[in-house]
Design a protein around this motif. Structure first.
Motif, mmCIF file in Angstrom:
data_model
loop_
_atom_site.group_PDB
_atom_site.id
_atom_site.type_symbol
_atom_site.label_atom_id
_atom_site.label_comp_id
_atom_site.label_asym_id
_atom_site.label_seq_id
_atom_site.Cartn_x
_atom_site.Cartn_y
_atom_site.Cartn_z
ATOM 1 N N ILE A 1 0.830 -1.195 0.000
ATOM 2 C CA ILE A 1 0.000 0.000 0.000
ATOM 3 C C ILE A 1 0.872 1.256 0.000
ATOM 4 N N ASP A 2 0.610 2.133 -0.961
ATOM 5 C CA ASP A 2 1.187 3.463 -0.957
ATOM 6 C C ASP A 2 0.289 4.325 -0.068
ATOM 7 N N THR A 3 0.731 4.600 1.147
ATOM 8 C CA THR A 3 -0.130 5.255 2.139
ATOM 9 C C THR A 3 -0.606 6.625 1.682
ATOM 10 N N ASN A 4 0.266 7.416 1.070
ATOM 11 C CA ASN A 4 -0.131 8.748 0.610
ATOM 12 C C ASN A 4 -1.222 8.662 -0.456
ATOM 13 N N LEU A 5 -1.077 7.707 -1.395
ATOM 14 C CA LEU A 5 -2.097 7.521 -2.425
ATOM 15 C C LEU A 5 -3.398 7.052 -1.796
ATOM 16 N N TYR A 6 -3.293 6.149 -0.837
ATOM 17 C CA TYR A 6 -4.489 5.616 -0.166
ATOM 18 C C TYR A 6 -5.246 6.745 0.533
ATOM 19 N N ARG B 1 -21.992 17.614 11.667
ATOM 20 C CA ARG B 1 -20.934 17.700 10.666
ATOM 21 C C ARG B 1 -19.689 18.348 11.264
ATOM 22 N N THR B 2 -18.556 17.842 10.856
ATOM 23 C CA THR B 2 -17.288 18.356 11.367
ATOM 24 C C THR B 2 -16.231 18.237 10.284
ATOM 25 N N SER B 3 -15.179 19.000 10.415
ATOM 26 C CA SER B 3 -14.057 18.870 9.475
ATOM 27 C C SER B 3 -13.265 17.625 9.853
ATOM 28 N N VAL B 4 -12.706 16.966 8.859
ATOM 29 C CA VAL B 4 -12.016 15.701 9.075
ATOM 30 C C VAL B 4 -10.579 15.800 8.578
ATOM 31 N N ASP B 5 -9.652 15.454 9.440
ATOM 32 C CA ASP B 5 -8.241 15.339 9.072
ATOM 33 C C ASP B 5 -7.961 13.863 8.806
ATOM 34 N N VAL B 6 -7.685 13.524 7.562
ATOM 35 C CA VAL B 6 -7.520 12.116 7.202
ATOM 36 C C VAL B 6 -6.388 11.461 7.974
ATOM 37 N N ASP B 7 -5.397 12.238 8.399
ATOM 38 C CA ASP B 7 -4.272 11.679 9.158
ATOM 39 C C ASP B 7 -4.705 11.178 10.535
ATOM 40 N N ASN B 8 -5.858 11.647 11.017
ATOM 41 C CA ASN B 8 -6.373 11.180 12.308
ATOM 42 C C ASN B 8 -7.236 9.928 12.180
ATOM 43 N N HIS B 9 -7.362 9.427 10.951
ATOM 44 C CA HIS B 9 -8.199 8.249 10.722
ATOM 45 C C HIS B 9 -7.490 7.134 9.966
ATOM 46 N N VAL B 10 -6.500 7.485 9.177
ATOM 47 C CA VAL B 10 -5.773 6.489 8.381
ATOM 48 C C VAL B 10 -4.351 6.382 8.935
ATOM 49 N N TYR B 11 -4.012 5.187 9.419
ATOM 50 C CA TYR B 11 -2.722 4.972 10.076
ATOM 51 C C TYR B 11 -1.913 3.896 9.338
ATOM 52 N N GLU B 12 -0.665 4.182 9.105
ATOM 53 C CA GLU B 12 0.245 3.139 8.618
ATOM 54 C C GLU B 12 0.925 2.519 9.833
ATOM 55 N N VAL B 13 0.738 1.230 10.009
ATOM 56 C CA VAL B 13 1.177 0.546 11.222
ATOM 57 C C VAL B 13 2.491 -0.173 10.966
ATOM 58 N N ALA C 1 -14.890 11.574 20.003
ATOM 59 C CA ALA C 1 -14.667 12.993 19.712
ATOM 60 C C ALA C 1 -14.437 13.241 18.226
ATOM 61 N N LYS C 2 -14.360 12.175 17.438
ATOM 62 C CA LYS C 2 -14.181 12.320 15.989
ATOM 63 C C LYS C 2 -15.075 11.300 15.292
ATOM 64 N N PRO C 3 -15.265 11.420 13.982
ATOM 65 C CA PRO C 3 -16.086 10.429 13.274
ATOM 66 C C PRO C 3 -15.650 9.007 13.589
ATOM 67 N N LEU C 4 -16.640 8.107 13.684
ATOM 68 C CA LEU C 4 -16.430 6.783 14.271
ATOM 69 C C LEU C 4 -15.911 5.765 13.253
ATOM 70 N N TRP C 5 -14.737 6.032 12.693
ATOM 71 C CA TRP C 5 -14.121 5.076 11.772
ATOM 72 C C TRP C 5 -12.611 5.252 11.773
ATOM 73 N N GLU C 6 -11.927 4.159 11.456
ATOM 74 C CA GLU C 6 -10.459 4.141 11.380
ATOM 75 C C GLU C 6 -10.030 3.180 10.288
ATOM 76 N N ILE C 7 -8.878 3.483 9.688
ATOM 77 C CA ILE C 7 -8.266 2.580 8.708
ATOM 78 C C ILE C 7 -6.818 2.326 9.142
ATOM 79 N N HIS C 8 -6.463 1.055 9.264
ATOM 80 C CA HIS C 8 -5.107 0.669 9.684
ATOM 81 C C HIS C 8 -4.434 -0.085 8.533
#
Length: 488
Positions: free
Chosen positions: A36-41, A70-82, A112-119
């Motif tokens: 996975i290319d994390t930046n592309l993902y 509705r809230t602003s979303v920072d993708v870095d707070n939801h998509v993590y490269e482990v 405190a943020k939208p209820l989803w995560e990607i690892h």
């Protein structure tokens, strides 16, 4: 166009799934053909998923009312490269990824943020070059809605500008036409009588299950499971990838549906698994039938809570338009009913018996409105007595049954999801007061058998997966043998 701070009320189902002791989350294990290319993902997630209103909202509670804000979303707070640390207890990279996924079942989502995560786990396993774990709260949507969203975010491998092929919503099989007005009238009256009888019977069993009717204690269901006494154990997520053509072969041979086949295979695999467990563990105190290789107890009450989607599945074109306009338009949420389906746990000499039995059960359930009645009962309870009472009733249904079963259709072809070639999808769910969830997911020419199992009660879920795969092969061989016999 929405703006930050806009609110809309949460549905009754969303509030129900946020109730204490009934906090449901979905984990989808997705294997990819390449690293996975994390930046592309992340870029692809921003361009697609973040346009969906639920993935850009938080669930807030004010004065006892739940609303999506509705809230602003920072993708870095939801998509993590482990970067996985070496685990001395893991014997392989597959187990390393499994351990990480299991640990996620013990970590609550941040409200405190939208209820989803990607690892993102760039670790090569036996099934994929990299694995992505998609974790989200069930209040955001049901399995059918989420699968349709997955399609809308995907692109065809052969044509990167096109949406992937989606299973047709046409009826499977043709209804027989009755000639003559009198015959049609009698058929209609008889059908209505059968539906009424089946509905009354199923509703009575549903209510009995809520209040007192509990399944037998078995190696996959402990006494009082789900009572909340003590720290819940981790859920272990395992899967197997098999050929969908094998399922279709059995389907054609027995004039059944794919759902009939996977249900029968599940019953056969569970029978084999439990037979082996009883053979190795005689400390249950149950009365054992010992005949040849049969070590199963007599008269087991063993039932599954089967989840039915009550909403017409949105098309991927509708969802693509929804994300473009960033409006839900009633196409999203949890709109599901629950049907209690008895399993017969036994060892059959003719393996095709499991499929015939599953087909008979599902044909009867199709002539019943119990799943819609169950939805109305829960909704009415919530309106009259509140979320806590409805959650308690729903929890009782799962606590008094043994497992949850579901079967969801995926894309008809392999797809490019978030900029990478997706190899398989293995979704599961945890938070039920049950120790076992069995999920079947089609994807292209593959069928993924996915299991979520309580680690303490079911320490060997891989064995259960193997028994399901073995049962499919045994049933397939019997179906081929029958077809050859019929030809002669």
């Amino acid at each position: 166009m929405w703006k930050e701070g806009d609110e809309e009320p949460a549905s009754p189902s969303a509030r129900l799934m946020q109730a204490p002791k009934f906090n449901l989350c979905i984990i989808s294990v997705m294997g990819y053909n390449t690293k996975i290319d994390t930046n592309l993902y992340k870029k692809c997630v921003e361009q697609t998923l973040l346009k969906h209103p639920r993935f850009a909202s938080i669930l807030v509670a004010n004065d006892g009312k739940c609303r999506w804000r509705r809230t602003s979303v920072d993708v870095d707070n939801h998509v993590y490269e482990v970067d996985l640390d070496p685990d001395p207890d893991a014997e392989s990279s597959d187990e390393l990824v499994e351990n990480y996924a299991s640990n996620l079942s013990k970590i609550p989502l941040d409200s405190a943020k939208p209820l989803w995560e990607i690892h993102i786990l760039n670790v090569e396993t036996s099934d994929a070059s990299a694995t992505v774990l998609f974790k989200l709260h069930h209040s955001m949507g049901d399995g059918v809605s989420l699968m349709a969203l997955c399609h809308a975010c995907s692109r065809s491998i052969s044509n990167p500008d096109a949406l992937p092929a989606y299973p047709s919503s046409k009826e499977r099989g043709r209804r027989r036409e009755c000639r003559g007005t009198v015959m049609s009238f009698f058929v209609l009256v008889w059908t209505l009588l059968v539906i009424s009888f089946n509905t009354l019977l199923d509703v009575a069993l549903f209510l009995a299950t809520i209040f007192f009717l509990e399944d037998s204690r078995t190696p996959v269901k402990a006494a009082g499971a789900g009572d909340g006494g003590g720290e819940p154990s981790r859920t272990r997520f395992v899967h197997r990838v098999v050929s969908l053509d094998d399922v279709k072969l059995v389907k054609t041979a027995l004039n059944a549906s794919i759902n009939d086949v996977v249900l029968g295979v599940t019953e056969a695999g569970l029978s084999r698994y439990l037979n082996a467990r009883y053979e190795n563990d005689r400390e249950t105190g149950a009365e054992i039938i010992k005949s040849g290789t049969n070590s199963l107890p007599r008269n087991l009450r063993f039932r599954s809570a089967v989840v039915f989607n009550l909403r017409p599945c949105p098309t991927i074109e509708d969802l693509a338009e929804m994300m473009e306009k960033e409006e839900l338009n009633g196409m999203w949420g949890n709109f599901i009913g629950i049907v209690i389906l008895p399993f017969t746990i036994d060892m059959q000499e003719d393996p095709l018996t499991y499929i015939r039995r599953a087909k008979s059960s599902m044909d009867r359930k199709k002539l019943s409105l119990a799943h819609k009645c169950a939805f109305l009962v829960m909704k009415l309870t919530m309106l009259l007595f509140g979320v806590k009472a409805a959650a308690g009733m729903t929890r009782s249904v799962f606590k008094h049954t043994t497992l949850t079963f579901s079967n969801v259709m995926g894309p008809k072809e392999e797809v490019n999801l978030f900029g990478h070639h997706l190899r398989y999808i293995a979704p599961s769910v945890y938070g039920f007061p049950q120790s076992l969830v069995v999920h079947h997911q089609s994807y292209g020419e593959k069928l993924i058998i996915s299991i979520g199992a309580d680690e303490k009660l079911i320490p060997n879920p891989h064995q259960l997966c193997d028994e399901l795969v073995k049962s499919l092969q045994i049933i397939k061989a019997a179906a081929i043998k029958r077809e050859l016999f019929d030809k002669f």
